[in-house]
Design a protein around this motif. Structure first.
Motif, PDB file in Angstrom:
ATOM      1  N   ILE A 121       0.840  -1.207   0.000  1.00  0.00           N
ATOM      2  CA  ILE A 121       0.000   0.000   0.000  1.00  0.00           C
ATOM      3  C   ILE A 121       0.869   1.248   0.000  1.00  0.00           C
ATOM      4  O   ILE A 121       0.530   2.280  -0.593  1.00  0.00           O
ATOM      5  CB  ILE A 121      -0.921  -0.006   1.237  1.00  0.00           C
ATOM      6  CG1 ILE A 121      -1.993  -1.086   1.113  1.00  0.00           C
ATOM      7  CG2 ILE A 121      -1.567   1.356   1.460  1.00  0.00           C
ATOM      8  CD1 ILE A 121      -3.048  -0.805   0.067  1.00  0.00           C
ATOM      9  N   LEU A 122       2.034   1.152   0.653  1.00  0.00           N
ATOM     10  CA  LEU A 122       2.900   2.316   0.797  1.00  0.00           C
ATOM     11  C   LEU A 122       3.679   2.636  -0.474  1.00  0.00           C
ATOM     12  O   LEU A 122       4.398   3.632  -0.518  1.00  0.00           O
ATOM     13  CB  LEU A 122       3.845   2.115   1.983  1.00  0.00           C
ATOM     14  CG  LEU A 122       3.136   1.947   3.334  1.00  0.00           C
ATOM     15  CD1 LEU A 122       4.143   1.689   4.437  1.00  0.00           C
ATOM     16  CD2 LEU A 122       2.285   3.161   3.666  1.00  0.00           C
ATOM     17  N   ASP A 123       3.530   1.830  -1.509  1.00  0.00           N
ATOM     18  CA  ASP A 123       4.103   2.185  -2.800  1.00  0.00           C
ATOM     19  C   ASP A 123       3.358   3.367  -3.416  1.00  0.00           C
ATOM     20  O   ASP A 123       3.902   4.066  -4.274  1.00  0.00           O
ATOM     21  CB  ASP A 123       4.046   0.996  -3.771  1.00  0.00           C
ATOM     22  CG  ASP A 123       4.960  -0.143  -3.342  1.00  0.00           C
ATOM     23  OD1 ASP A 123       5.888   0.110  -2.555  1.00  0.00           O
ATOM     24  OD2 ASP A 123       4.731  -1.284  -3.800  1.00  0.00           O
ATOM     25  N   ARG A 124       2.099   3.585  -2.982  1.00  0.00           N
ATOM     26  CA  ARG A 124       1.289   4.669  -3.544  1.00  0.00           C
ATOM     27  C   ARG A 124       0.847   5.691  -2.507  1.00  0.00           C
ATOM     28  O   ARG A 124       0.531   6.830  -2.859  1.00  0.00           O
ATOM     29  CB  ARG A 124       0.045   4.099  -4.238  1.00  0.00           C
ATOM     30  CG  ARG A 124       0.340   3.391  -5.551  1.00  0.00           C
ATOM     31  CD  ARG A 124      -0.931   3.032  -6.284  1.00  0.00           C
ATOM     32  NE  ARG A 124      -1.821   4.166  -6.506  1.00  0.00           N
ATOM     33  CZ  ARG A 124      -1.693   5.069  -7.477  1.00  0.00           C
ATOM     34  NH1 ARG A 124      -0.675   4.984  -8.317  1.00  0.00           N
ATOM     35  NH2 ARG A 124      -2.563   6.045  -7.608  1.00  0.00           N
ATOM     36  N   PHE A 125       0.795   5.283  -1.242  1.00  0.00           N
ATOM     37  CA  PHE A 125       0.256   6.175  -0.211  1.00  0.00           C
ATOM     38  C   PHE A 125       1.285   6.380   0.894  1.00  0.00           C
ATOM     39  O   PHE A 125       2.138   5.537   1.147  1.00  0.00           O
ATOM     40  CB  PHE A 125      -1.030   5.589   0.378  1.00  0.00           C
ATOM     41  CG  PHE A 125      -2.142   5.446  -0.629  1.00  0.00           C
ATOM     42  CD1 PHE A 125      -2.974   6.503  -0.933  1.00  0.00           C
ATOM     43  CD2 PHE A 125      -2.333   4.236  -1.288  1.00  0.00           C
ATOM     44  CE1 PHE A 125      -3.989   6.372  -1.859  1.00  0.00           C
ATOM     45  CE2 PHE A 125      -3.347   4.091  -2.217  1.00  0.00           C
ATOM     46  CZ  PHE A 125      -4.181   5.167  -2.505  1.00  0.00           C
ATOM     47  N   GLU A 126       1.158   7.523   1.579  1.00  0.00           N
ATOM     48  CA  GLU A 126       2.062   7.826   2.688  1.00  0.00           C
ATOM     49  C   GLU A 126       1.734   6.981   3.920  1.00  0.00           C
ATOM     50  O   GLU A 126       2.622   6.625   4.686  1.00  0.00           O
ATOM     51  CB  GLU A 126       1.955   9.314   3.060  1.00  0.00           C
ATOM     52  CG  GLU A 126       2.308  10.283   1.945  1.00  0.00           C
ATOM     53  CD  GLU A 126       3.775  10.275   1.603  1.00  0.00           C
ATOM     54  OE1 GLU A 126       4.593   9.856   2.444  1.00  0.00           O
ATOM     55  OE2 GLU A 126       4.121  10.707   0.489  1.00  0.00           O
ATOM     56  N   CYS A 127       0.438   6.687   4.116  1.00  0.00           N
ATOM     57  CA  CYS A 127       0.040   5.923   5.288  1.00  0.00           C
ATOM     58  C   CYS A 127      -1.313   5.289   5.028  1.00  0.00           C
ATOM     59  O   CYS A 127      -2.000   5.619   4.044  1.00  0.00           O
ATOM     60  CB  CYS A 127      -0.005   6.798   6.547  1.00  0.00           C
ATOM     61  SG  CYS A 127      -1.262   8.096   6.532  1.00  0.00           S
ATOM     62  N   ALA A 128      -1.695   4.383   5.914  1.00  0.00           N
ATOM     63  CA  ALA A 128      -2.984   3.709   5.803  1.00  0.00           C
ATOM     64  C   ALA A 128      -3.470   3.344   7.201  1.00  0.00           C
ATOM     65  O   ALA A 128      -2.683   2.939   8.065  1.00  0.00           O
ATOM     66  CB  ALA A 128      -2.870   2.460   4.929  1.00  0.00           C
ATOM     67  N   LEU A 129      -4.775   3.481   7.413  1.00  0.00           N
ATOM     68  CA  LEU A 129      -5.400   3.183   8.692  1.00  0.00           C
ATOM     69  C   LEU A 129      -6.888   2.965   8.451  1.00  0.00           C
ATOM     70  O   LEU A 129      -7.363   3.115   7.324  1.00  0.00           O
ATOM     71  CB  LEU A 129      -5.151   4.289   9.716  1.00  0.00           C
ATOM     72  CG  LEU A 129      -5.724   5.686   9.477  1.00  0.00           C
ATOM     73  CD1 LEU A 129      -5.450   6.556  10.716  1.00  0.00           C
ATOM     74  CD2 LEU A 129      -5.176   6.398   8.276  1.00  0.00           C
ATOM     75  N   THR A 130      -7.621   2.598   9.493  1.00  0.00           N
ATOM     76  CA  THR A 130      -9.041   2.300   9.313  1.00  0.00           C
ATOM     77  C   THR A 130      -9.901   3.332  10.034  1.00  0.00           C
ATOM     78  O   THR A 130      -9.444   4.040  10.936  1.00  0.00           O
ATOM     79  CB  THR A 130      -9.408   0.907   9.861  1.00  0.00           C
ATOM     80  OG1 THR A 130      -9.181   0.892  11.263  1.00  0.00           O
ATOM     81  CG2 THR A 130      -8.606  -0.180   9.183  1.00  0.00           C
ATOM     82  N   HIS A 131     -11.180   3.402   9.630  1.00  0.00           N
ATOM     83  CA  HIS A 131     -12.148   4.213  10.363  1.00  0.00           C
ATOM     84  C   HIS A 131     -12.370   3.625  11.748  1.00  0.00           C
ATOM     85  O   HIS A 131     -12.260   2.411  11.947  1.00  0.00           O
ATOM     86  CB  HIS A 131     -13.489   4.247   9.636  1.00  0.00           C
ATOM     87  CG  HIS A 131     -13.448   5.003   8.346  1.00  0.00           C
ATOM     88  ND1 HIS A 131     -14.041   4.541   7.200  1.00  0.00           N
ATOM     89  CD2 HIS A 131     -12.885   6.187   8.015  1.00  0.00           C
ATOM     90  CE1 HIS A 131     -13.851   5.406   6.215  1.00  0.00           C
ATOM     91  NE2 HIS A 131     -13.138   6.402   6.684  1.00  0.00           N
TER      92      HIS A 131
END
Length: 268
Positions: free
Chosen positions: A105-115
């Motif tokens: 996921i971090l190949d395209r986004f700075e970070c990831a998390l859930t609601h």
């Protein structure tokens, strides 16, 4: 903070970070990390703690001593992760499956998390500086995937700076919500199986809906708060949450939930 590694080596690209203060939370972090090792035996796991002694041998790859820990010490620890791509984990978590290609996921986004869950609750709607639409609730910060980039580090540092500057704010998600609303940071909302806060969702999912990967439940702390029996497995958590869910629906309900309560009764 004092790094206790005798001979520091170049950091792996990907790794998991725990921050745990006090014996109870360290014990939970050990439980979580062991479940991670079962599914990802070679992944690097780091721990920041005020109790660096007497940890299980070989479980953590690097332990950093922090003897004056704030309850939200993670906000200081996250920018200092040695990994290029870090998965920060709260201690009250349990791994059910391998991480697979999650770090991709971090190949395209700075970070990831859930609601976050309970999105019809004012606590989860709360921001400090912004009132946002219902569809933009708080995000849960207990499972947080991020990469070491200039933009991301600036975001993390501002999150910590704003939080520690305001003694009236007790929950870091309040500041995080404001920052995500304001920011141009490229972030991704993960599907719930990577931060499963309601394990009873498994009762509704069909076989091909998801691969449950990370459980995250405050009920793993019940033995610390009320003297209840310790929960250490999916089976035990499901039993407790099913009972609690039935009690929730039998209690006083907000208007939006009442229709569903009536339907639940009518279809039994």
């Amino acid at each position: 903070m004092n790094d206790l590694s005798a001979f520091p080596e170049p950091a792996p690209r990907d790794g998991v970070l725990y921050v745990a203060g006090g014996p109870d939370y360290v014990d939970l972090a050990i439980q979580s990390a062991r479940s991670l090792r079962e599914h990802e035996p070679t992944i690097a796991i780091d721990l920041v703690t005020d109790l660096p002694e007497n940890l299980p041998r070989g479980l953590f790859d690097r332990v950093t001593a922090c003897y004056d820990m704030h309850p939200r010490e993670k906000l200081r620890a996250m920018p200092n992760s040695r990994f290029e791509r870090t998965l920060f984990m709260d201690s009250d978590t349990l791994f059910l499956a391998p991480l697979g290609d999650l770090f991709g996921i971090l190949d395209r986004f700075e970070c990831a998390l859930t609601h976050d869950v309970r999105r019809d609750w004012e606590l989860i709607r709360q921001g400090r500086d912004h009132k946002t639409p219902y569809a933009f609730p708080q995000h849960n910060s207990g499972v947080f995937l991020y990469r070491k980039s200039e933009a991301m580090l600036a975001f993390l540092e501002e999150w910590a700076e704003r939080f520690f500057a305001d003694d009236a704010v007790e929950r870091d998600q309040i500041i995080l919500k404001d920052l995500l609303w304001e920011s141009d940071l490229r972030y991704y909302v993960l599907p719930p199986e990577f931060n499963l806060r309601r394990v009873t969702m498994l009762d509704a999912w069909e076989p091909l809906d998801a691969v449950p990967t990370v459980l995250h439940s405050h009920r793993f702390q019940d033995h610390m708060r009320s003297g209840a029996e310790r929960i250490a497995s999916l089976e035990a958590l499901l039993k407790v949450e099913r009972a609690a869910l039935a009690q929730e629906w039998d209690g006083d309900l907000p208007e939006a939930a009442q229709r569903w309560a009536d339907l639940r009764v009518s279809v039994k």
